[in-house]
Design a protein around this motif. Structure first.
Motif, mmCIF file in Angstrom:
data_model
loop_
_atom_site.group_PDB
_atom_site.id
_atom_site.type_symbol
_atom_site.label_atom_id
_atom_site.label_comp_id
_atom_site.label_asym_id
_atom_site.label_seq_id
_atom_site.Cartn_x
_atom_site.Cartn_y
_atom_site.Cartn_z
ATOM 1 N N GLU A 1 0.599 -0.964 0.288
ATOM 2 C CA GLU A 1 0.232 -0.111 0.058
ATOM 3 C C GLU A 1 0.807 1.450 -0.080
ATOM 4 O O GLU A 1 2.109 0.938 0.437
ATOM 5 C CB GLU A 1 -0.369 0.047 1.317
ATOM 6 N N GLU A 2 0.318 2.354 -0.551
ATOM 7 C CA GLU A 2 0.790 3.145 -0.637
ATOM 8 C C GLU A 2 1.788 4.351 0.759
ATOM 9 O O GLU A 2 3.019 4.328 0.480
ATOM 10 C CB GLU A 2 0.081 4.487 -1.085
ATOM 11 N N GLU A 3 0.916 4.234 2.153
ATOM 12 C CA GLU A 3 1.555 4.042 2.965
ATOM 13 C C GLU A 3 2.485 3.514 4.271
ATOM 14 O O GLU A 3 3.317 3.600 4.802
ATOM 15 C CB GLU A 3 0.420 4.008 4.237
ATOM 16 N N GLN A 4 3.041 2.379 2.813
ATOM 17 C CA GLN A 4 3.844 1.593 3.213
ATOM 18 C C GLN A 4 5.595 1.626 2.336
ATOM 19 O O GLN A 4 6.050 1.353 3.339
ATOM 20 C CB GLN A 4 3.722 0.137 2.947
ATOM 21 N N HIS B 1 8.254 3.832 2.351
ATOM 22 C CA HIS B 1 8.666 5.681 2.108
ATOM 23 C C HIS B 1 10.170 6.111 2.107
ATOM 24 O O HIS B 1 9.831 6.075 0.836
ATOM 25 C CB HIS B 1 9.186 5.233 4.137
ATOM 26 N N SER B 2 10.617 7.352 1.979
ATOM 27 C CA SER B 2 12.134 8.067 1.663
ATOM 28 C C SER B 2 12.855 7.594 1.354
ATOM 29 O O SER B 2 13.277 7.282 0.052
ATOM 30 C CB SER B 2 12.318 9.225 2.578
ATOM 31 N N SER C 1 8.326 -1.034 3.813
ATOM 32 C CA SER C 1 7.513 -1.991 4.536
ATOM 33 C C SER C 1 6.737 -3.094 4.256
ATOM 34 O O SER C 1 6.193 -2.782 3.729
ATOM 35 C CB SER C 1 7.008 -0.720 6.121
ATOM 36 N N SER D 1 3.642 -0.362 -5.526
ATOM 37 C CA SER D 1 2.776 0.824 -5.048
ATOM 38 C C SER D 1 1.597 0.313 -4.931
ATOM 39 O O SER D 1 1.565 -0.139 -6.217
ATOM 40 C CB SER D 1 2.675 1.889 -4.659
ATOM 41 N N LYS D 2 0.674 0.674 -4.682
ATOM 42 C CA LYS D 2 -0.900 0.673 -4.976
ATOM 43 C C LYS D 2 -1.140 1.464 -6.968
ATOM 44 O O LYS D 2 -1.927 1.777 -7.819
ATOM 45 C CB LYS D 2 -1.815 0.979 -4.675
ATOM 46 N N SER D 3 -0.743 2.796 -6.594
ATOM 47 C CA SER D 3 -0.113 3.432 -7.453
ATOM 48 C C SER D 3 0.348 3.712 -8.803
ATOM 49 O O SER D 3 0.194 4.127 -10.054
ATOM 50 C CB SER D 3 0.211 4.829 -6.854
ATOM 51 N N GLU E 1 7.473 -8.211 9.557
ATOM 52 C CA GLU E 1 7.761 -7.810 9.307
ATOM 53 C C GLU E 1 8.818 -7.302 8.011
ATOM 54 O O GLU E 1 10.040 -7.409 8.679
ATOM 55 C CB GLU E 1 8.158 -5.473 9.495
#
Length: 246
Positions: A7-10, A12-13, A17, A42-44, A59
């Motif tokens: 997912e997008e929130e996984q 990072h810069s 994760s 990512s999903k995007s 993780e």
């Protein structure tokens, strides 16, 4: 190089994760270690080349090495409208269609379909089909996971398909490849394209007649031989890849 989706929130810069079922797959099935290379999307639709930097209980941390600027996706959004086949043929169709670059797969209930799905069966099948699409997307290094939609009626499928730039309808009684080549040659990058495939019993006469009512829908031939329903859509998709991929 193995492929994983997050997912997008996984993202990072400088790291990604990875959680959920992929953690067990990485640790206990693939037995991957720190430093091994993977590809993460990512999903995007943004993909990254990474290496595993840490394997924890729940993780996996992947350090980003670079973004995949080229990607693996076609420039076209392609939708396969597949007449519901018997047995587990739909699973094969989904797997191979995903490998060939399809964006969406829509199961279609047609007059000559033997399979009849009630709401409960459809929900269970859909979950299974989507898992197959994800697995095939990983294997073929897709940047996105194609979506398997809820089954629709034939008229609903044509209504949705009529909104696309162009829709191809392989039809066993259509003769001559010249028209097919001409239509394929007119397709351009960025266009939305549909492929409508009949079930084992083929299109009913009234169903194929409805195709001619839509200006953006084109009956095509796939050659002089009669193809099975699980072959026809894949043959059409392969032709599209030949004409549109770079």
């Amino acid at each position: 190089m193995y492929q994983f989706f997050v997912e997008e929130e996984q993202v990072h810069s400088d790291s990604i994760s990875i959680t959920g079922g992929d953690v067990n797959h990485i640790k206990n099935v693939l037995r991957m270690k720190n430093g091994e290379k993977i590809r993460v999307s990512s999903k995007s639709g943004q993909a990254y080349f990474c290496h595993i930097s840490s394997v924890l209980d729940d993780e996996v941390i992947a350090a980003i090495d670079s973004a995949d600027e080229t990607g693996t996706e076609l420039d076209n959004h392609i939708v396969l409208y597949q007449g519901l086949p018997k047995g587990d043929k739909m699973e094969l169709i989904i797997q191979k269609a995903v490998e060939l670059g399809v964006s969406e797969i829509v199961p279609v209930a047609m007059k000559n379909c033997v399979v009849k799905l009630d709401e409960k069966k459809a929900a269970k099948k859909l979950q299974r089909w989507q898992a197959i699409a994800e697995s095939a997307a990983k294997q073929s290094k897709r940047t996105v996971i194609p979506t398997v939609k809820q089954p629709v009626t034939y008229k609903e499928a044509l209504k949705i398909a009529s909104e696309l730039d162009s829709t191809l309808v392989p039809y066993e009684n259509e003769r001559g490849m010249d028209a097919t080549r001409e239509i394929m040659g007119q397709l351009k990058a960025g266009q939305t394209i549909g492929v409508v495939v009949g079930p084992e019993g083929g299109f009913a006469p009234e169903e194929i007649a409805l195709v001619d009512e839509h200006a953006t829908m084109h009956r095509i031939s796939l050659g002089r031989r009669i193809l099975r329903t699980e072959t026809a859509g894949l043959a059409a998709l392969a032709m599209l890849v030949y004409n549109l991929d770079v």
